[in-house]
Design a protein around this motif. Structure first.
Motif, PDB file in Angstrom:
ATOM      1  N   VAL A 131       0.851  -1.186   0.000  1.00 44.95           N
ATOM      2  CA  VAL A 131       0.000   0.000   0.000  1.00 44.95           C
ATOM      3  C   VAL A 131       0.885   1.233   0.000  1.00 44.95           C
ATOM      4  O   VAL A 131       2.032   1.193   0.440  1.00 44.95           O
ATOM      5  CB  VAL A 131      -0.941   0.047   1.231  1.00 44.95           C
ATOM      6  CG1 VAL A 131      -1.863  -1.154   1.245  1.00 44.95           C
ATOM      7  CG2 VAL A 131      -0.150   0.132   2.524  1.00 44.95           C
ATOM      8  N   ASP A 132       0.349   2.345  -0.517  1.00 42.63           N
ATOM      9  CA  ASP A 132       1.143   3.576  -0.501  1.00 42.63           C
ATOM     10  C   ASP A 132       0.966   4.275   0.842  1.00 42.63           C
ATOM     11  O   ASP A 132       0.281   3.792   1.731  1.00 42.63           O
ATOM     12  CB  ASP A 132       0.764   4.485  -1.677  1.00 42.63           C
ATOM     13  CG  ASP A 132      -0.667   5.000  -1.568  1.00 42.63           C
ATOM     14  OD1 ASP A 132      -1.391   4.556  -0.660  1.00 42.63           O
ATOM     15  OD2 ASP A 132      -1.056   5.828  -2.404  1.00 42.63           O
ATOM     16  N   ALA A 133       1.615   5.417   1.013  1.00 44.35           N
ATOM     17  CA  ALA A 133       1.562   6.136   2.286  1.00 44.35           C
ATOM     18  C   ALA A 133       0.124   6.490   2.635  1.00 44.35           C
ATOM     19  O   ALA A 133      -0.647   6.898   1.776  1.00 44.35           O
ATOM     20  CB  ALA A 133       2.406   7.405   2.201  1.00 44.35           C
ATOM     21  N   GLY A 134      -0.228   6.379   3.907  1.00 44.46           N
ATOM     22  CA  GLY A 134      -1.560   6.732   4.348  1.00 44.46           C
ATOM     23  C   GLY A 134      -2.470   5.545   4.520  1.00 44.46           C
ATOM     24  O   GLY A 134      -3.551   5.665   5.094  1.00 44.46           O
ATOM     25  N   GLY A 135      -2.070   4.394   4.053  1.00 41.67           N
ATOM     26  CA  GLY A 135      -2.919   3.215   4.200  1.00 41.67           C
ATOM     27  C   GLY A 135      -3.098   2.805   5.643  1.00 41.67           C
ATOM     28  O   GLY A 135      -4.013   2.075   5.989  1.00 41.67           O
ATOM     29  N   GLN A 136      -2.209   3.288   6.514  1.00 43.28           N
ATOM     30  CA  GLN A 136      -2.270   2.948   7.932  1.00 43.28           C
ATOM     31  C   GLN A 136      -2.672   4.157   8.768  1.00 43.28           C
ATOM     32  O   GLN A 136      -2.233   4.316   9.901  1.00 43.28           O
ATOM     33  CB  GLN A 136      -0.922   2.399   8.423  1.00 43.28           C
ATOM     34  CG  GLN A 136      -0.412   1.221   7.602  1.00 43.28           C
ATOM     35  CD  GLN A 136       0.525   1.673   6.490  1.00 43.28           C
ATOM     36  OE1 GLN A 136       0.464   2.803   6.040  1.00 43.28           O
ATOM     37  NE2 GLN A 136       1.379   0.796   6.025  1.00 43.28           N
ATOM     38  N   ASN A 137      -3.487   5.055   8.240  1.00 48.39           N
ATOM     39  CA  ASN A 137      -3.845   6.266   8.973  1.00 48.39           C
ATOM     40  C   ASN A 137      -4.463   5.975  10.334  1.00 48.39           C
ATOM     41  O   ASN A 137      -4.366   6.778  11.253  1.00 48.39           O
ATOM     42  CB  ASN A 137      -4.825   7.112   8.159  1.00 48.39           C
ATOM     43  CG  ASN A 137      -4.110   8.031   7.188  1.00 48.39           C
ATOM     44  OD1 ASN A 137      -2.896   8.150   7.231  1.00 48.39           O
ATOM     45  ND2 ASN A 137      -4.848   8.661   6.312  1.00 48.39           N
ATOM     46  N   LEU A 138      -5.132   4.856  10.488  1.00 47.92           N
ATOM     47  CA  LEU A 138      -5.809   4.571  11.746  1.00 47.92           C
ATOM     48  C   LEU A 138      -4.839   4.264  12.871  1.00 47.92           C
ATOM     49  O   LEU A 138      -5.250   4.121  14.016  1.00 47.92           O
ATOM     50  CB  LEU A 138      -6.789   3.405  11.559  1.00 47.92           C
ATOM     51  CG  LEU A 138      -7.952   3.700  10.599  1.00 47.92           C
ATOM     52  CD1 LEU A 138      -8.858   2.484  10.489  1.00 47.92           C
ATOM     53  CD2 LEU A 138      -8.757   4.898  11.081  1.00 47.92           C
ATOM     54  N   PHE A 139      -3.541   4.183  12.559  1.00 47.34           N
ATOM     55  CA  PHE A 139      -2.544   3.936  13.601  1.00 47.34           C
ATOM     56  C   PHE A 139      -1.953   5.243  14.130  1.00 47.34           C
ATOM     57  O   PHE A 139      -0.834   5.275  14.605  1.00 47.34           O
ATOM     58  CB  PHE A 139      -1.441   3.015  13.082  1.00 47.34           C
ATOM     59  CG  PHE A 139      -1.914   1.619  12.823  1.00 47.34           C
ATOM     60  CD1 PHE A 139      -2.015   0.710  13.865  1.00 47.34           C
ATOM     61  CD2 PHE A 139      -2.285   1.212  11.550  1.00 47.34           C
ATOM     62  CE1 PHE A 139      -2.471  -0.579  13.642  1.00 47.34           C
ATOM     63  CE2 PHE A 139      -2.736  -0.079  11.326  1.00 47.34           C
ATOM     64  CZ  PHE A 139      -2.834  -0.979  12.369  1.00 47.34           C
ATOM     65  N   ILE A 140      -2.717   6.327  14.014  1.00 46.70           N
ATOM     66  CA  ILE A 140      -2.314   7.610  14.574  1.00 46.70           C
ATOM     67  C   ILE A 140      -3.181   7.860  15.800  1.00 46.70           C
ATOM     68  O   ILE A 140      -4.406   7.832  15.722  1.00 46.70           O
ATOM     69  CB  ILE A 140      -2.500   8.751  13.549  1.00 46.70           C
ATOM     70  CG1 ILE A 140      -1.602   8.497  12.334  1.00 46.70           C
ATOM     71  CG2 ILE A 140      -2.194  10.098  14.170  1.00 46.70           C
ATOM     72  CD1 ILE A 140      -1.802   9.475  11.202  1.00 46.70           C
ATOM     73  N   ASP A 141      -2.549   8.094  16.955  1.00 48.64           N
ATOM     74  CA  ASP A 141      -3.323   8.244  18.187  1.00 48.64           C
ATOM     75  C   ASP A 141      -3.885   9.668  18.323  1.00 48.64           C
ATOM     76  O   ASP A 141      -3.557  10.552  17.520  1.00 48.64           O
ATOM     77  CB  ASP A 141      -2.490   7.850  19.412  1.00 48.64           C
ATOM     78  CG  ASP A 141      -1.327   8.791  19.682  1.00 48.64           C
ATOM     79  OD1 ASP A 141      -1.339   9.922  19.150  1.00 48.64           O
ATOM     80  OD2 ASP A 141      -0.418   8.398  20.423  1.00 48.64           O
ATOM     81  N   PRO A 142      -4.753   9.921  19.318  1.00 47.32           N
ATOM     82  CA  PRO A 142      -5.375  11.240  19.468  1.00 47.32           C
ATOM     83  C   PRO A 142      -4.371  12.379  19.656  1.00 47.32           C
ATOM     84  O   PRO A 142      -4.690  13.542  19.406  1.00 47.32           O
ATOM     85  CB  PRO A 142      -6.256  11.072  20.707  1.00 47.32           C
ATOM     86  CG  PRO A 142      -6.579   9.612  20.734  1.00 47.32           C
ATOM     87  CD  PRO A 142      -5.330   8.931  20.246  1.00 47.32           C
TER      88      PRO A 142
END
Length: 201
Positions: free
Chosen positions: A143-154
């Motif tokens: 996947v390209d960059a951003g595919g793991q956006n949900l791994f960013i905490d609050p």
């Protein structure tokens, strides 16, 4: 000249309106042979002399393109490099973007946790191949960059593996995902077993 004997002109018609077409990546993998990110299992060369076929293909391509660039050196026949922007605020006039690129802003780029732009490789945001093998089935994916956006905490902190696959995607490399349980266990770095305990009524 390479695929025509097997699938006619289907390979050139399937996505002829795209900027960089899927058949280009298939051709690259065929040319790379065993060095490809995901080597092809099918012999597109049908035991024909590989070097001779490639040389003939290049000559035919040059003669087909020559009329489109009259008086220009062959070095000037190249397409411009277009860019994929993960953060629209980072757009630069010297790095053109495809007019029909549908990618929305990526949280990882906006928060400066990953690249804000990368050369457009013409591929989708997620690329996957499935190897159907009764003994060792596998998926090859990237996947390209951003595919793991949900791994960013609050707090806006990103997982350290947030952009692990960015450069793999841009260079059309793939990672192998084992599908058979014993193959997964054999390659595991660590394991953790979760036991489910039913709540008491």
């Amino acid at each position: 000249m390479i695929f025509g004997d097997s699938i006619g002109d289907w390979w050139s018609r399937v996505d002829e309106d795209r900027y960089l077409r899927y058949q280009a990546s298939l051709l690259l993998r065929a040319l790379q042979g065993d060095k490809a990110g995901a080597p092809l299992a099918f012999d597109w060369f049908h035991e024909r002399d590989r070097t001779r076929l490639l040389a003939d293909s290049i000559k035919a391509t040059v003669e087909q393109l020559r009329p489109a660039f009259p008086g220009k050196a062959m070095a000037d026949w190249k397409r411009p490099i277009f860019w994929k922007y993960y953060d629209p605020a980072a757009q630069r006039p010297d790095r053109p973007v495809l007019s029909d690129d549908p990618d929305p802003p990526r949280l990882s780029a906006v928060l400066k946790l990953g690249p804000v732009m990368a050369p457009h490789n013409g591929g989708e945001g997620w690329v996957g191949l499935m190897e159907i093998d009764s003994a060792h089935p596998a998926i090859y994916s990237v996947v390209d960059a951003g595919g793991q956006n949900l791994f960013i905490d609050p707090q806006g902190r990103g997982n350290p593996h947030l952009t692990d696959q960015t450069m793999m995607h841009e260079s059309n490399e793939l990672k192998k995902i084992e599908m058979k349980p014993e193959d997964v266990r054999a390659g595991a770095v660590s394991t953790q077993v979760l036991d489910y305990v039913p709540a008491k009524p």
